[in-house]
Design an enzyme around this catalytic site. Structure first.
Site, PDB file in Angstrom:
ATOM      1  N   GLU A 196       0.831  -1.233   0.000  1.00 14.85           N
ATOM      2  CA  GLU A 196       0.000   0.000   0.000  1.00 14.85           C
ATOM      3  C   GLU A 196       0.854   1.267   0.000  1.00 14.85           C
ATOM      4  O   GLU A 196       0.493   2.272   0.618  1.00 14.85           O
ATOM      5  CB  GLU A 196      -0.987  -0.035   1.187  1.00 14.85           C
ATOM      6  CG  GLU A 196      -1.933  -1.221   1.093  1.00 14.85           C
ATOM      7  CD  GLU A 196      -2.878  -1.380   2.277  1.00 14.85           C
ATOM      8  OE1 GLU A 196      -2.912  -0.503   3.157  1.00 14.85           O
ATOM      9  OE2 GLU A 196      -3.576  -2.422   2.315  1.00 14.85           O
ATOM     10  N   GLU A 304      -5.493  -7.818  -1.167  1.00  9.70           N
ATOM     11  CA  GLU A 304      -6.247  -7.547   0.074  1.00  9.70           C
ATOM     12  C   GLU A 304      -7.541  -6.865  -0.313  1.00  9.70           C
ATOM     13  O   GLU A 304      -7.537  -5.945  -1.139  1.00  9.70           O
ATOM     14  CB  GLU A 304      -5.505  -6.538   0.969  1.00  9.70           C
ATOM     15  CG  GLU A 304      -4.708  -7.083   2.097  1.00  9.70           C
ATOM     16  CD  GLU A 304      -4.198  -5.969   3.006  1.00  9.70           C
ATOM     17  OE1 GLU A 304      -5.006  -5.175   3.524  1.00  9.70           O
ATOM     18  OE2 GLU A 304      -2.975  -5.906   3.205  1.00  9.70           O
TER      19      GLU A 304
END
Ligand code: BMA
Length: 387
Positions: A196, A304
């Site tokens: 991320e 995710e």
């Protein structure tokens, strides 16, 4: 090593007699190494090849911390919220080794590292796939992953805290190297560091790096674990966030440093056209991930995702499955991982992403699990033998 020699070396072939199919004319089959680690163990290479083969028709379902705790239980041998609802364990098990760098006995979500190792061994022995992320503390400030101090420049080679960072990697490497079966087989791990980074919340975010510092951090990590520490049970997964998705190639470490390309994306409960817009957004991003992966000889994945507490009881079929199936290209991802089912009593309440027994979305989750495209653990072929 000269570049010609490197090329010859890197197209090294393995002769694997134990994997001979009945149709083979000789005792050996020839397998080209496609992982970034040319010395990756046979099981690790087999995992790569099987994921690449299976993804054409199927998507593996995964869940974070599945065996350690659920919404209403903690530390019960053999238990899993996913299995309670569907009858099968997930096909992919996600774990996080945040705090291993501190020599802590438990991770940042209070899972004992020895217990985590046993869960990883159990999952592997049942044929499941293991992926590990790393919410590590900041080696420069000592704060958590969510610290926003620019740090990469201090820990890459030449930085003031490089040696401290290396001790973090040493502890990580010792743990990853300890993930072995009772007969000594190293368990293949999809390792997903520095995730991320297109978002703005972790200290390794590209917002807190300059130039190619992020790529250098990634490359050093791979080279240290693979070449210095001799770990050959790792596939490396790159997972930018939905936030800043358009910047995902800005800090690309290079095709020689990544095996799996994915992205992380979380959702709010929505209805009508707003929900359809979100679905279209996912499909488009997955198409991009799949096309880029196929171009580069990598494996695409949805690394995710989730809708916290699942207030939309039909989310698995009317959102997640729909987004993956909306386009034949998007559906060619290898797996999708939903985040953890935090324990209500001892951890964050209402922080769960898979249904548990009795939850309003349980029935829909069974429909999702029975879809022919979706694989849970009991649908898996042997992932660690060459296809
Ligand atoms: C986050 C949350 C946190 C957790 C972290 C690492 O998304 O689930 O509660 O500590 O992941 O697992």
């Amino acid at each position: 090593m000269s570049s010609t020699l490197t090329t010859i070396f890197c197209t090294m072939i393995l002769f694997v007699s134990m994997c001979t199919s009945p149709e083979s004319s000789s005792d050996s089959v020839v397998i080209t190494v496609r992982t970034i680690d040319k010395y990756a163990t046979p099981e690790t290479q087999a995992l790569f090849e099987n994921l690449d083969r299976i993804r054409k028709d199927n998507v593996l379902f995964g869940h974070q911390d599945d065996l350690a705790y659920g919404v209403n239980w903690r530390g019960e041998a053999g238990r899993s919220d996913v299995k309670d609802v569907t009858g099968s364990y997930p096909a992919v098990y996600g774990w996080d080794v945040g705090w291993i760098e501190l020599d802590s006995t438990m991770n940042l979500d209070k899972i004992d590292f020895d217990e985590m190792r046993q869960h990883i061994i159990d999952g592997y022995n049942r044929g499941g796939v293991i992926t590990i992320s790393w919410h590590l503390n900041n080696p420069y400030t000592g704060s958590s992953s969510w610290d926003q101090t620019p740090t990469a420049k201090h820990i890459i080679p030449g930085g003031s805290h490089h040696e401290i960072f290396k001790t973090y990697l040493d502890r990580l490497a010792a743990y990853l190297g300890s993930l072995k079966t009772s007969t000594g087989t190293s368990i293949p791990i999809i390792f997903r560091p520095w995730h991320e980074h297109t978002g703005t919340w972790f200290w390794w975010s590209i917002d807190f790096t300059e130039g190619d510092e992020y790529a250098q951090l990634w490359q050093f990590t791979v080279e240290y674990l693979r070449d210095e520490k001799g770990l050959h049970n790792l596939l490396y997964a790159y997972s930018p966030s939905n936030t800043g998705f358009e910047r995902m190639w800005e800090a690309w470490p290079g095709d020689d440093y990544v095996d799996i390309i994915g992205y992380d994306d979380y959702f709010q409960p929505k209805t009508g056209e707003e929900k359809e817009n979100d679905i279209r957004g996912v499909t488009e991003k997955l198409i991009h991930i799949v096309e880029e992966s196929e171009k580069r000889g990598k494996i695409p994945a949805f690394t995710e995702t989730g809708l916290e507490a699942l207030p939309d009881s039909l989310w698995h079929t009317t959102f997640l499955l729909k987004a993956m199936k909306a386009d034949p290209v998007a559906s060619r991802i290898a797996y999708v991982l939903t985040w953890r089912n935090s324990n209500n009593a001892t951890d964050r309440p209402n922080h769960f992403y898979a249904p548990y027994a009795g939850h309003s979305s349980a029935a829909d989750f069974v429909v999702f699990r029975n879809d022919p495209m979706i694989m849970f653990e009991d649908d898996l072929p042997s992932m660690y033998i060459f296809p």
